[in-house]
Motif scaffolding. Structure first.
Motif, mmCIF file in Angstrom:
data_model
loop_
_atom_site.group_PDB
_atom_site.id
_atom_site.type_symbol
_atom_site.label_atom_id
_atom_site.label_comp_id
_atom_site.label_asym_id
_atom_site.label_seq_id
_atom_site.Cartn_x
_atom_site.Cartn_y
_atom_site.Cartn_z
ATOM 1 N N GLN A 25 -14.712 -10.773 -53.795
ATOM 2 C CA GLN A 25 -13.971 -11.509 -54.808
ATOM 3 C C GLN A 25 -12.553 -11.745 -54.306
ATOM 4 O OE1 GLN A 25 -13.674 -9.627 -58.628
ATOM 5 N NE2 GLN A 25 -13.133 -11.547 -59.631
ATOM 6 N N GLU A 26 -12.185 -13.028 -54.267
ATOM 7 C CA GLU A 26 -10.835 -13.430 -53.886
ATOM 8 C C GLU A 26 -10.251 -14.228 -55.039
ATOM 9 O OE1 GLU A 26 -11.531 -15.606 -50.289
ATOM 10 O OE2 GLU A 26 -11.319 -13.819 -49.053
ATOM 11 N N LYS A 27 -9.211 -13.679 -55.626
ATOM 12 C CA LYS A 27 -8.588 -14.270 -56.815
ATOM 13 C C LYS A 27 -9.644 -14.410 -57.909
ATOM 14 C CE LYS A 27 -5.129 -16.541 -54.023
ATOM 15 N NZ LYS A 27 -4.577 -17.780 -53.539
ATOM 16 N N GLU A 28 -9.998 -15.615 -58.289
ATOM 17 C CA GLU A 28 -10.947 -15.835 -59.385
ATOM 18 C C GLU A 28 -12.352 -16.186 -58.917
ATOM 19 O OE1 GLU A 28 -10.160 -15.583 -62.739
ATOM 20 O OE2 GLU A 28 -8.246 -14.770 -62.025
ATOM 21 N N THR A 29 -12.542 -16.312 -57.604
ATOM 22 C CA THR A 29 -13.845 -16.762 -57.105
ATOM 23 C C THR A 29 -14.495 -15.719 -56.206
ATOM 24 O OG1 THR A 29 -12.870 -17.829 -55.177
ATOM 25 C CG2 THR A 29 -13.118 -19.184 -57.156
ATOM 26 N N TRP A 30 -15.790 -15.868 -56.071
ATOM 27 C CA TRP A 30 -16.562 -15.006 -55.176
ATOM 28 C C TRP A 30 -16.990 -15.818 -53.966
ATOM 29 C CZ3 TRP A 30 -17.816 -9.857 -55.782
ATOM 30 C CH2 TRP A 30 -17.460 -9.285 -57.019
ATOM 31 N N ARG A 31 -17.090 -15.152 -52.825
ATOM 32 C CA ARG A 31 -17.584 -15.818 -51.630
ATOM 33 C C ARG A 31 -18.526 -14.880 -50.877
ATOM 34 N NH1 ARG A 31 -15.680 -14.079 -46.844
ATOM 35 N NH2 ARG A 31 -13.736 -12.904 -46.805
ATOM 36 N N ARG A 32 -19.364 -15.499 -50.048
ATOM 37 C CA ARG A 32 -20.281 -14.727 -49.197
ATOM 38 C C ARG A 32 -19.518 -14.048 -48.081
ATOM 39 N NH1 ARG A 32 -25.523 -17.961 -47.163
ATOM 40 N NH2 ARG A 32 -25.217 -16.473 -45.493
ATOM 41 N N ARG A 33 -19.993 -12.898 -47.661
ATOM 42 C CA ARG A 33 -19.406 -12.236 -46.493
ATOM 43 C C ARG A 33 -19.840 -12.973 -45.228
ATOM 44 N NH1 ARG A 33 -17.799 -6.696 -47.463
ATOM 45 N NH2 ARG A 33 -18.351 -6.146 -49.602
ATOM 46 N N SER A 34 -18.944 -13.062 -44.279
ATOM 47 C CA SER A 34 -19.294 -13.677 -42.993
ATOM 48 C C SER A 34 -20.120 -12.669 -42.180
ATOM 49 C CB SER A 34 -18.037 -14.050 -42.218
ATOM 50 O OG SER A 34 -17.358 -12.884 -41.803
ATOM 51 N N ASN A 35 -20.773 -13.153 -41.144
ATOM 52 C CA ASN A 35 -21.540 -12.261 -40.281
ATOM 53 C C ASN A 35 -20.650 -11.166 -39.696
ATOM 54 O OD1 ASN A 35 -23.700 -13.896 -40.808
ATOM 55 N ND2 ASN A 35 -23.663 -14.924 -38.826
ATOM 56 N N PHE A 36 -19.450 -11.542 -39.275
ATOM 57 C CA PHE A 36 -18.512 -10.576 -38.718
ATOM 58 C C PHE A 36 -18.175 -9.496 -39.739
ATOM 59 C CE2 PHE A 36 -14.130 -9.206 -37.856
ATOM 60 C CZ PHE A 36 -14.309 -8.664 -36.595
ATOM 61 N N GLU A 37 -17.913 -9.890 -40.983
ATOM 62 C CA GLU A 37 -17.593 -8.922 -42.042
ATOM 63 C C GLU A 37 -18.780 -8.000 -42.329
ATOM 64 O OE1 GLU A 37 -14.367 -11.409 -44.722
ATOM 65 O OE2 GLU A 37 -16.501 -11.805 -44.996
ATOM 66 N N LEU A 38 -19.985 -8.550 -42.271
ATOM 67 C CA LEU A 38 -21.179 -7.726 -42.487
ATOM 68 C C LEU A 38 -21.288 -6.631 -41.438
ATOM 69 C CD1 LEU A 38 -23.935 -10.328 -43.395
ATOM 70 C CD2 LEU A 38 -22.962 -8.586 -44.886
ATOM 71 N N TYR A 39 -21.161 -7.021 -40.181
ATOM 72 C CA TYR A 39 -21.317 -6.044 -39.110
ATOM 73 C C TYR A 39 -20.143 -5.066 -39.055
ATOM 74 C CZ TYR A 39 -25.513 -8.407 -37.604
ATOM 75 O OH TYR A 39 -26.775 -8.934 -37.573
ATOM 76 N N GLN A 40 -18.960 -5.469 -39.531
ATOM 77 C CA GLN A 40 -17.842 -4.533 -39.632
ATOM 78 C C GLN A 40 -18.145 -3.479 -40.695
ATOM 79 O OE1 GLN A 40 -14.238 -6.788 -40.393
ATOM 80 N NE2 GLN A 40 -13.361 -5.971 -38.507
#
Length: 134
Positions: A25-40
């Motif tokens: 969640q960033e501010k008021e919206t949700w976004r998918r995690r990137s592949n890099f964020e997943l593996y981190q």
């Protein structure tokens, strides 16, 4: 495993990781995690590398089995006849031997009979950078 199999397994792994870790969640919206964020977040080598390690471990077990075990007999069986060469063979043993070549292991069947030596090889494989690249 073919290249397509590896791609499809990695895609499925990321799908499951996105489900487990959820969105961001960033501010008021949700976004998918990137592949890099997943593996981190996951901090574990990818699934294809895990499969390769398990294949190496299992080969050591099979080599040390009694000769009368069905698993050992199938492992050592030779195919009869010829096969049309349309594409490269996709045999389990071929992939195993390719991975062991990357690890610069010669006479792997002899090495696998010595449990501690095989265990050291598996530990080496866990950190080997070339194993996960092909």
């Amino acid at each position: 495993m073919s290249r397509t199999d590896k791609i499809m397994i990695r895609i499925y792994e990321r799908k499951i990781l996105r489900f487990i870790f959820g969105g961001i969640q960033e501010k008021e919206t949700w976004r998918r995690r990137s592949n890099f964020e997943l593996y981190q977040s996951y901090k574990v080598s990818d699934i294809v590398n895990f499969i390769k390690l398990q294949r190496i471990k299992w080969a050591g077990h099979v080599v040390r089995m009694d000769e009368n075990r069905t698993t050992k007999q199938v492992f050592n069986a030779q195919t009869i006849g010829t096969q049309r060469k349309v594409r490269a063979n996709l045999r389990w043993i071929d992939d195993l031997e390719k991975d062991l070549l990357v690890l610069r292991t010669k006479n792997w069947r002899i090495l696998a009979r010595r449990r501690l030596a095989w265990k050291r090889l598996v530990e080496k494989a866990k950190t080997h950078p070339g194993l996960s690249s092909h």
